[in-house]
Design a protein around this motif. Structure first.
Motif, PDB file in Angstrom:
ATOM      1  N   LEU A 188       0.828  -1.202   0.000  1.00  0.00           N
ATOM      2  CA  LEU A 188       0.000   0.000   0.000  1.00  0.00           C
ATOM      3  C   LEU A 188       0.867   1.259   0.000  1.00  0.00           C
ATOM      4  N   PHE A 189       1.968   1.211   0.730  1.00  0.00           N
ATOM      5  CA  PHE A 189       2.877   2.357   0.739  1.00  0.00           C
ATOM      6  C   PHE A 189       3.381   2.640  -0.677  1.00  0.00           C
ATOM      7  N   THR A 190       3.768   1.577  -1.384  1.00  0.00           N
ATOM      8  CA  THR A 190       4.263   1.737  -2.749  1.00  0.00           C
ATOM      9  C   THR A 190       3.176   2.260  -3.677  1.00  0.00           C
ATOM     10  N   LEU A 191       1.968   1.730  -3.526  1.00  0.00           N
ATOM     11  CA  LEU A 191       0.859   2.154  -4.385  1.00  0.00           C
ATOM     12  C   LEU A 191       0.539   3.640  -4.214  1.00  0.00           C
ATOM     13  N   PHE A 192       0.540   4.084  -2.966  1.00  0.00           N
ATOM     14  CA  PHE A 192       0.130   5.454  -2.681  1.00  0.00           C
ATOM     15  C   PHE A 192       1.285   6.455  -2.769  1.00  0.00           C
ATOM     16  N   GLU A 193       2.486   5.947  -2.954  1.00  0.00           N
ATOM     17  CA  GLU A 193       3.641   6.840  -2.994  1.00  0.00           C
ATOM     18  C   GLU A 193       3.587   7.778  -4.197  1.00  0.00           C
ATOM     19  N   ASN A 194       3.272   7.211  -5.359  1.00  0.00           N
ATOM     20  CA  ASN A 194       3.168   8.025  -6.578  1.00  0.00           C
ATOM     21  C   ASN A 194       1.920   7.615  -7.358  1.00  0.00           C
ATOM     22  N   ILE A 232      -5.385  -6.207  -2.468  1.00  0.00           N
ATOM     23  CA  ILE A 232      -4.338  -6.389  -1.460  1.00  0.00           C
ATOM     24  C   ILE A 232      -4.951  -6.643  -0.085  1.00  0.00           C
ATOM     25  N   GLU A 233      -5.950  -5.855   0.284  1.00  0.00           N
ATOM     26  CA  GLU A 233      -6.580  -6.025   1.591  1.00  0.00           C
ATOM     27  C   GLU A 233      -7.311  -7.364   1.681  1.00  0.00           C
ATOM     28  N   LYS A 234      -7.890  -7.802   0.564  1.00  0.00           N
ATOM     29  CA  LYS A 234      -8.575  -9.096   0.544  1.00  0.00           C
ATOM     30  C   LYS A 234      -7.572 -10.243   0.693  1.00  0.00           C
ATOM     31  N   LEU A 235      -6.427 -10.112   0.039  1.00  0.00           N
ATOM     32  CA  LEU A 235      -5.393 -11.143   0.163  1.00  0.00           C
ATOM     33  C   LEU A 235      -4.853 -11.213   1.585  1.00  0.00           C
ATOM     34  N   GLU A 236      -4.660 -10.059   2.197  1.00  0.00           N
ATOM     35  CA  GLU A 236      -4.193 -10.052   3.584  1.00  0.00           C
ATOM     36  C   GLU A 236      -5.227 -10.712   4.485  1.00  0.00           C
ATOM     37  N   ARG A 237      -6.496 -10.497   4.189  1.00  0.00           N
ATOM     38  CA  ARG A 237      -7.560 -11.118   4.978  1.00  0.00           C
ATOM     39  C   ARG A 237      -7.522 -12.645   4.859  1.00  0.00           C
ATOM     40  N   VAL A 238      -7.130 -13.148   3.695  1.00  0.00           N
ATOM     41  CA  VAL A 238      -7.003 -14.600   3.529  1.00  0.00           C
ATOM     42  C   VAL A 238      -5.925 -15.143   4.467  1.00  0.00           C
TER      43      VAL A 238
END
Length: 206
Positions: A161-167, A181-187
């Protein structure tokens, strides 16, 4: 009290088979995220495996309703079956999102998440084999390893998420990938949740 060992075997084998079904699903998911070039084909296959998982859950419920003496507490068996189903549903939902979000290109973090999930699934399958053998020491070890993988998933989510929101350049693409990404983390959380239930089971019988 007379115990029906054949019936015991049905319960354990169904749980092992359901875990094996998850292994097959996550290995397909890993293949899918390599390129996402055939995401529709993979999503369809994963949906079939999700339906197969439902069959295992229904079989378990049927056996619980027709068996007087079970090898573990009924509530524990049902909870394990439901948690297995939750894991599979989560994986299938991620594959489906690639299709209806029109995600056409993979990313390193998707592959990394898939690797974590594959490792978790293989350990999960081992834990159910160990459960039938009453190898509680191995289950405790596996629980620690899955917890470590879940922590890796947490870190990967934060870093991704940091990389996605960086630029950020495309708000819609940002939304899509954040959701996935959040769904995968939930898995990865769901694997840990299942092992928490397993830990509770072995506390009763160790």
């Amino acid at each position: 009290m007379i115990f029906n060992r054949t019936k015991d075997r049905i319960f354990y084998q169904t749980l092992i088979d359901a875990a094996g079904n998850i292994v097959e699903a996550v290995q397909l998911f890993r293949e899918n995220v390599e390129t996402l070039e055939e995401k529709e084909k993979y999503a369809e296959r994963l949906k079939e495996l999700e339906s197969k998982g439902d069959t295992y859950t229904h079989l378990m419920i049927k056996e619980l309703n027709s068996t007087f003496v079970t090898p573990l507490d009924r509530e524990d068996i049902l909870n394990l079956a439901v948690k297995l189903d939750d894991v599979l549903d989560g994986i299938e939902a991620c594959a489906a999102r690639f299709v209806y979000f029109h995600v056409n290109k993979s990313a390193p973090y998707l592959v990394q998440f898939a690797d974590i999930i594959v490792s978790s699934a293989l350990l999960l399958q081992e834990s159910f084999i160990a459960l039938e053998k009453k190898d509680f020491q191995s289950i405790r070890k596996i629980s620690i390893e899955i917890n470590d993988l879940e922590n890796q998933g947490d870190k990967l989510m934060r870093d991704s998420l940091f990389t996605l929101f960086e630029n950020p350049s495309d708000g819609l693409e940002l939304f899509k990938m954040k959701e996935i990404i959040e769904k995968l983390e939930r898995v990865t959380d769901l694997f840990e949740d299942l092992m928490d239930v397993m830990e509770g089971v072995i506390l009763k019988y160790a």
